[in-house]
Design an enzyme around this catalytic site. Sequence first.
Site, PDB file in Angstrom:
ATOM      1  N   SER A 124     -11.174   5.259  -0.115  1.00  0.00           N
ATOM      2  CA  SER A 124     -12.107   6.124  -0.031  1.00  0.00           C
ATOM      3  C   SER A 124     -12.969   6.017  -1.315  1.00  0.00           C
ATOM      4  O   SER A 124     -13.878   6.451  -1.460  1.00  0.00           O
ATOM      5  CB  SER A 124     -11.069   7.183  -0.387  1.00  0.00           C
ATOM      6  OG  SER A 124     -10.247   7.283  -0.915  1.00  0.00           O
ATOM      7  N   HIS A 173     -13.307   3.466   6.694  1.00  0.00           N
ATOM      8  CA  HIS A 173     -13.138   4.647   5.958  1.00  0.00           C
ATOM      9  C   HIS A 173     -12.678   5.361   6.840  1.00  0.00           C
ATOM     10  O   HIS A 173     -13.627   6.666   7.689  1.00  0.00           O
ATOM     11  CB  HIS A 173     -14.234   5.027   4.885  1.00  0.00           C
ATOM     12  CG  HIS A 173     -13.261   6.137   4.637  1.00  0.00           C
ATOM     13  ND1 HIS A 173     -14.489   6.983   3.665  1.00  0.00           N
ATOM     14  CD2 HIS A 173     -12.382   7.003   3.676  1.00  0.00           C
ATOM     15  CE1 HIS A 173     -13.724   7.895   3.144  1.00  0.00           C
ATOM     16  NE2 HIS A 173     -12.594   7.385   3.109  1.00  0.00           N
ATOM     17  N   GLU A 217     -16.391   5.718   8.918  1.00  0.00           N
ATOM     18  CA  GLU A 217     -17.328   5.017   7.667  1.00  0.00           C
ATOM     19  C   GLU A 217     -17.420   3.790   7.311  1.00  0.00           C
ATOM     20  O   GLU A 217     -15.907   3.350   7.221  1.00  0.00           O
ATOM     21  CB  GLU A 217     -17.624   5.651   6.605  1.00  0.00           C
ATOM     22  CG  GLU A 217     -18.002   6.919   6.466  1.00  0.00           C
ATOM     23  CD  GLU A 217     -18.488   7.597   4.267  1.00  0.00           C
ATOM     24  OE1 GLU A 217     -19.282   8.617   4.490  1.00  0.00           O
ATOM     25  OE2 GLU A 217     -17.559   7.141   4.268  1.00  0.00           O
TER      26      GLU A 217
HETATM   27  N1  LIG Z   1      -5.496  11.344   1.864  1.00  0.00           N
HETATM   28  C1  LIG Z   1      -6.367  10.962   2.176  1.00  0.00           C
HETATM   29  O1  LIG Z   1      -7.201  11.613   2.082  1.00  0.00           O
HETATM   30  C2  LIG Z   1      -7.532   9.793   2.513  1.00  0.00           C
HETATM   31  C3  LIG Z   1      -9.020   9.661   3.741  1.00  0.00           C
HETATM   32  C4  LIG Z   1      -9.348   8.203   3.208  1.00  0.00           C
HETATM   33  C5  LIG Z   1      -9.230   7.369   2.205  1.00  0.00           C
HETATM   34  N2  LIG Z   1      -8.176   7.715   1.877  1.00  0.00           N
HETATM   35  C6  LIG Z   1      -7.309   6.181   1.205  1.00  0.00           C
HETATM   36  O2  LIG Z   1      -6.322   5.216   2.330  1.00  0.00           O
HETATM   37  C7  LIG Z   1      -5.488   4.797   1.176  1.00  0.00           C
HETATM   38  C8  LIG Z   1      -4.251   5.423   1.799  1.00  0.00           C
HETATM   39  O3  LIG Z   1      -4.098   6.940   1.143  1.00  0.00           O
HETATM   40  P1  LIG Z   1      -3.006   7.900   1.390  1.00  0.00           P
HETATM   41  O4  LIG Z   1      -3.617   8.995   1.391  1.00  0.00           O
HETATM   42  O5  LIG Z   1      -2.171   7.273   3.207  1.00  0.00           O
HETATM   43  O6  LIG Z   1      -1.223   7.704   0.724  1.00  0.00           O
HETATM   44  P2  LIG Z   1      -0.041   7.304   0.451  1.00  0.00           P
HETATM   45  O7  LIG Z   1       0.212   7.465  -0.957  1.00  0.00           O
HETATM   46  O8  LIG Z   1       0.349   8.463   1.674  1.00  0.00           O
HETATM   47  O9  LIG Z   1       0.962   6.046   1.326  1.00  0.00           O
HETATM   48  C9  LIG Z   1       0.712   4.999   0.865  1.00  0.00           C
HETATM   49  C10 LIG Z   1       1.608   3.459   1.348  1.00  0.00           C
HETATM   50  O10 LIG Z   1       1.390   2.773   0.851  1.00  0.00           O
HETATM   51  C11 LIG Z   1       2.653   2.203   0.431  1.00  0.00           C
HETATM   52  N3  LIG Z   1       2.910   1.039  -0.253  1.00  0.00           N
HETATM   53  C12 LIG Z   1       1.741   0.956  -1.793  1.00  0.00           C
HETATM   54  N4  LIG Z   1       2.330  -0.986  -2.845  1.00  0.00           N
HETATM   55  C13 LIG Z   1       2.086  -0.997  -1.225  1.00  0.00           C
HETATM   56  C14 LIG Z   1       2.016  -2.583  -1.220  1.00  0.00           C
HETATM   57  N5  LIG Z   1       2.177  -3.664  -1.509  1.00  0.00           N
HETATM   58  N6  LIG Z   1       2.466  -2.990   0.600  1.00  0.00           N
HETATM   59  C15 LIG Z   1       2.742  -1.797   1.701  1.00  0.00           C
HETATM   60  N7  LIG Z   1       2.706  -0.961   1.443  1.00  0.00           N
HETATM   61  C16 LIG Z   1       2.703  -0.238  -0.027  1.00  0.00           C
HETATM   62  C17 LIG Z   1       2.887   3.190  -0.086  1.00  0.00           C
HETATM   63  O11 LIG Z   1       4.770   2.927   0.210  1.00  0.00           O
HETATM   64  C18 LIG Z   1       2.906   4.573   0.609  1.00  0.00           C
HETATM   65  O12 LIG Z   1       3.701   4.632   2.083  1.00  0.00           O
HETATM   66  C19 LIG Z   1      -5.836   5.300  -0.210  1.00  0.00           C
HETATM   67  O13 LIG Z   1      -6.748   3.990  -0.482  1.00  0.00           O
HETATM   68  C20 LIG Z   1      -6.925   6.540  -0.475  1.00  0.00           C
HETATM   69  O14 LIG Z   1      -7.684   6.153  -0.844  1.00  0.00           O
HETATM   70  C21 LIG Z   1      -6.999   8.329   1.532  1.00  0.00           C
END
Ligand SMILES: NC(=O)c1ccc[n+]([C@@H]2O[C@H](COP(=O)([O-])OP(=O)(O)OC[C@H]3O[C@@H](n4cnc5c(N)ncnc54)[C@H](O)[C@@H]3O)[C@@H](O)[C@H]2O)c1
Length: 699
Positions: free
Chosen positions: A414, A435, A447
């Site tokens: 993000s 995104h 996005e």
């Molecule tokens: N949560 C939101 O509202 C949102 C919205 C848009 C974008 N994002 C982006 O999405 C991404 C994930 O966010 P999230 O909220 O799902 O996080 P989250 O913490 O819920 O999930 C992340 C997952 O990635 C896994 N992970 C970490 N390192 C890893 C690796 N080396 N190999 C495989 N898996 C691995 C973790 O174990 C975890 O299950 C981030 O980049 C975040 O900025 C989040």
Amino acid sequence: MSEVVSYEVRGSIGLIQIKNPPVNALSVNKGVLQGLLDAIKSGDHDPQVNAFLLIGGGKNFSGGADISEFGKPKVPGMATLADLLAYMDTVTKPIVAALSGPTMGGGFELSLTCHYRLASQETIVALPEVKLGILPGAGGTQRLPRIIGAEKALELITSGAFIPAQDAKSLGIVDEVIDGNLLEDSIKWIKRALRCGLPVARVSERSVKTAIDAKDFITKATGVAEKKWRGYPAPLRIVECIDAAINKSFKEGIQIERKNIEELILTDESRSLRHLFFAERQANKVVGISKETPIAKIQTVSVIGAGTMGTGIAMNFLNVGIPVTIVDTNDEILQKGIDTINKNYLSTVAKGRLSAEDHDRRVGLLTGSTQLSAVSQSDLVVEAVFEEMAVKKMIFRELDSVAKPSAILATNTSTLDVNEIASVTRRPEQIIGLHFFSPANVMRLLEVVRAEKTSPEVVATSMSLAKKIKKIPVCVGVCDGFVGNRMIHTYLREAEYLIEEGALPEQVDHAIESFGFAMGPFRMCDLAGLDIGWAIRKRKKSEGLVIKRYVSIPDHLCERGWFGQKTGGGYYTYESGSRAPIVNPEVNAIVEAASEEKGITRRSIEAHEIVDRLMFALINEGANIIAEGVAQRASDIDVIYAAGYGFPRYRGGPMFYAQTVGLLHVVEGIERYSKQAYGDHWQVSPFLAQLVQKNQTFG
Ligand SMILES: NC(=O)c1ccc[n+]([C@@H]2O[C@H](COP(=O)([O-])OP(=O)(O)OC[C@H]3O[C@@H](n4cnc5c(N)ncnc54)[C@H](O)[C@@H]3O)[C@@H](O)[C@H]2O)c1
């Protein structure tokens, strides 16, 4: 006969076919309506003709009006839909419509003027005008209630719902659903019916039935329209038209319908909704991408990270039959992710919106792995791991070596720099940002972040795939937060300044929700969680970043463990299992103490200032984004805000809203607020100032 309408006499049936591909739009200027009128007149005077069959050549009966003619002058002497329908109502021979494909708006109204309707299995009918802030203007509000009763007609017209053929049959809109060859079977149907005597059954001569007392029904409907459709004027006007259908003559009803559509079309709300309708289409046009740009086939997808986003992202592909491999670091986390997906589908099954077979099919397309090498056969890999550059770089380096050379590697970051992520691979042209917004299986905005080296093929493939998974894609460039989050950052900062200067969170939220947002800024923060922002602020502080006007209120909440809804409290408190915010006097005390700490004398702030400052913050940053080329056009920003941030659609998005109130008004407002105490953070976007100076708009 004209090129766009063909007419022939088959036995005793006048066969009229609309031939205006691709959707048989009812174009005035191309002569479709004139052609139909001429054909019907000719058959009406022909003693050999006993009945008419009106059918669409190709897949559609008619998709409705020709939207390319909106706002354009009409060729003089050409019949309009009103002319055609008025004549049809005088014809003395039965007219049967054979519907196929999406039969929308004016196309559906044309069929409602026929005396009988047959339909192929694939037919979908709808009167979707309400979505453009108007109402069906060719008798739809008068004829549909005469066919299916006032209650159902009101429901269909105020929702614009799409009705499949079988449902249309159950409702009584369609007389028969045809399984075989529509043309031949319709002719047989008419011949059979003629033998039994097929009366001219003019809809306009029927009366309207109501299930309950008509007066009570209208009172109830008015109340619902006012409450459910707050801000949208069309549903109330639809109630008025249906009232006329019940209580007045058909002719008077048509006049009332006309008066209402003419008034609605001039409203800001309808202008805004029509703007968004065209903006969504415009957003599909991406600089450097043409119809000739090759689009890769995406038959298998991998998602890295089975967390909040990864699970939602995976569901999008499973929903449309694309197999997904989901990867996480260990079996436990992986299983939790898979269980989340399963649970989500099961809850949809429980609500009756998904069949058990579809559930099994979708879940059956999902496999899990703890090895990154499992992505080796995927056409697309979407990374959704922790928001840390080092982790993302490590993943992309490895993906580059294990994914097949043609695979597209996408990141769901993000905030991080997609160019930097691409730079660690040997295939930067294959790297893109996708995104998604949370919940990723629900939110329609996507996005599509085009990095410096992303190839046109990868952009085109992503845009096309986005539509396949039913998203609204908008192509944007790389910058911190891309378009949506970069703008929301300035909006939230302004919201924090407002509470520091004297407003309370609930006042700010109330003002913004009254403006029409689904949720005010502080409720939104509570939903998203306050901890992520806190971690980022702490990191930035430790990196020595100094913020001129730092608002410490959210830090104070986080220090108490109040991270928002998930912890039962943030800016508000929440009872277990409820999303309803409850004002917390302790939060208000924290807010007041923060002002005192900074020596700010709190003042009462009116709703209009709250709305102005938050909207101007969005508009000003939006202008900077356009000037930098991060968004291709102002209307793309509007699409992003309406689809992803709960911006009221009837206000058209922030950039359209800016033009509704006037860019000069925005600039003067920003200058005025910047002169207020503590207001020195405001700087008018040079691009915005330039537009005002040249008396131009965003275009
Ligand atoms: N949560 C939101 O509202 C949102 C919205 C848009 C974008 N994002 C982006 O999405 C991404 C994930 O966010 P999230 O909220 O799902 O996080 P989250 O913490 O819920 O999930 C992340 C997952 O990635 C896994 N992970 C970490 N390192 C890893 C690796 N080396 N190999 C495989 N898996 C691995 C973790 O174990 C975890 O299950 C981030 O980049 C975040 O900025 C989040």
